[in-house]
Every structure is written in C-alpha cells, then in structure tokens.
Design a protein around this motif. Structure first.
Motif, short mmCIF file in Angstrom:
data_model
loop_
_atom_site.label_atom_id
_atom_site.label_comp_id
_atom_site.label_asym_id
_atom_site.label_seq_id
_atom_site.Cartn_x
_atom_site.Cartn_y
_atom_site.Cartn_z
N SER A 75 0.86 -1.18 0.00
CA SER A 75 0.00 0.00 0.00
C SER A 75 0.89 1.23 0.00
O SER A 75 1.89 1.28 0.72
CB SER A 75 -0.90 0.02 1.24
OG SER A 75 -1.79 -1.08 1.20
N GLN A 79 -1.40 7.93 -4.22
CA GLN A 79 -1.69 7.16 -5.42
C GLN A 79 -1.81 8.02 -6.67
O GLN A 79 -2.44 7.61 -7.65
CB GLN A 79 -2.97 6.33 -5.24
CG GLN A 79 -2.85 5.21 -4.25
CD GLN A 79 -3.00 5.68 -2.81
OE1 GLN A 79 -3.56 6.74 -2.54
NE2 GLN A 79 -2.47 4.91 -1.88
N LEU A 84 2.48 6.25 -8.57
CA LEU A 84 2.29 4.88 -9.03
C LEU A 84 3.39 4.50 -10.02
O LEU A 84 3.99 3.42 -9.92
CB LEU A 84 0.91 4.71 -9.68
CG LEU A 84 -0.29 4.97 -8.77
CD1 LEU A 84 -1.57 5.04 -9.59
CD2 LEU A 84 -0.39 3.91 -7.69
N MET A 102 -0.65 -3.64 -10.39
CA MET A 102 -1.42 -2.63 -9.66
C MET A 102 -2.84 -3.16 -9.49
O MET A 102 -3.43 -3.70 -10.44
CB MET A 102 -1.44 -1.29 -10.41
CG MET A 102 -2.13 -0.20 -9.62
SD MET A 102 -1.93 1.48 -10.27
CE MET A 102 -2.39 1.30 -11.96
N ASN A 104 -6.97 -2.63 -7.64
CA ASN A 104 -7.89 -1.70 -7.01
C ASN A 104 -8.25 -2.30 -5.66
O ASN A 104 -8.00 -3.46 -5.39
CB ASN A 104 -9.13 -1.44 -7.89
CG ASN A 104 -10.06 -2.62 -7.96
OD1 ASN A 104 -9.68 -3.75 -7.66
ND2 ASN A 104 -11.28 -2.40 -8.39
N ASP A 108 -2.53 -1.49 -3.10
CA ASP A 108 -2.22 -0.82 -4.36
C ASP A 108 -1.49 -1.73 -5.35
O ASP A 108 -1.73 -1.67 -6.55
CB ASP A 108 -1.36 0.43 -4.09
CG ASP A 108 -2.14 1.47 -3.31
OD1 ASP A 108 -3.29 1.77 -3.70
OD2 ASP A 108 -1.61 1.97 -2.30
#
Length: 166
Positions: A75, A79, A84, A102, A104, A108
C-alpha cells in the motif's frame, strides 16, 4: 489484432506456441494444417502485432536454488499517477520482484518475489521494499507450494466464446 480479427489458424498458432515455443516452424505448420512458409508469415505478423511478446524457457526456480517465493501486498501513501509510476519503476529495477501488478481496493500493488532463502528476502523487504519512498505498508505471504502455474491465456475459453458469438 483483436480476437475478432484473428482467424482460427492464427488462434491455433498462438495456442501451440504458448504450449511449446521451441517447436520448429515445420512442426507448427503441421499441427495447424498449413505449409511452412505461410505459417512463418503468420507467426511474424503475430509478433509484429504484439500478440507474441517473446519466447522464454520455463526454468525451475527451486532447482536453481531459489527456495523462497513470496507475494507482497503493498500500500502506498499517495496514489497519484506520478507516484504509481515511480513505484512501478522501482519494481522493474529490483531483481527479486518477478511480477508487479497494480490493484484496485485496499492494496495498491501485489508483487511476486523469489529469493534463494528467507534471509535474502528479509534483507530486500527491510532494506528496499519497506524503505522505499511512498510505501505505507507491506503485507507478505510466503508460498508453501504451488498447485497451478500456467502462462498465457486459456484458448479453449476464447474458442468457446467465439463459437457462441458466431
């Protein structure tokens, strides 16, 4: 090329190569029922279209001394796209990270890592992964054994779907 633009022979070529990327073009042509020259042209077209991304040997990690496989759920603090992308770049540079996805939800990223031993993985975990900028938390799960590890896609499902749509 989307699946609709692939004919049954193209899909069969992809399926055969996914199962055995080392077979000769002559053997591939025999299996899909066409002669060698058009088979090679089709393979080249599939490569150029990006449907065949490469050819790899399926090596046995344990026999090479990589006894530890770990999934790490990461995590991040932030973001934003730049954050990312920065984390993904780090993952590409870490040799122990073999896959980075990655997700949802509350996690993360999920990373698949391999290491020769727990000590090596722990050093990576504490010295690199949890110490990386923007990493808020890391949860790890050690793989005890694998029951299935298949590359690629299930072509039989694709063929079934295309058969229903026809």
């Amino acid at each position: 090329m989307p699946p609709a633009k692939l004919d049954p022979i193209d899909r069969q070529i992809l399926s055969e190569l996914q199962a055995d990327g080392r077979m000769t073009n002559v053997e591939l042509a025999r299996r899909v029922g066409i002669s060698a020259p058009p088979c090679l042209r089709r393979v080249r077209a599939l490569e150029e279209a990006g449907l065949i991304k490469g050819y790899h040997a399926d090596v046995d990690a344990r026999q090479l001394g990589f006894e530890v496989q770990v999934f790490a759920m990461v995590s991040l603090v932030r973001q934003a796209e730049v954050d990312l992308s920065a984390f993904e770049a780090l993952c590409r540079d870490w040799p122990l990270v073999r896959e980075c996805h990655m997700l949802n939800g509350e996690t993360d990223f999920i990373l698949k890592c391999v290491a020769p031993d727990l000590s090596t993985f722990q050093s990576f975990l504490t010295g690199s992964l949890t110490a990386a900028e923007n990493v808020a938390s890391v949860k790890t799960s050690l793989v005890i054994r694998g029951a299935k590890d298949l590359p690629g896609v299930p072509f039989e499902v694709l063929e079934e779907r295309l058969g229903r749509e026809a």
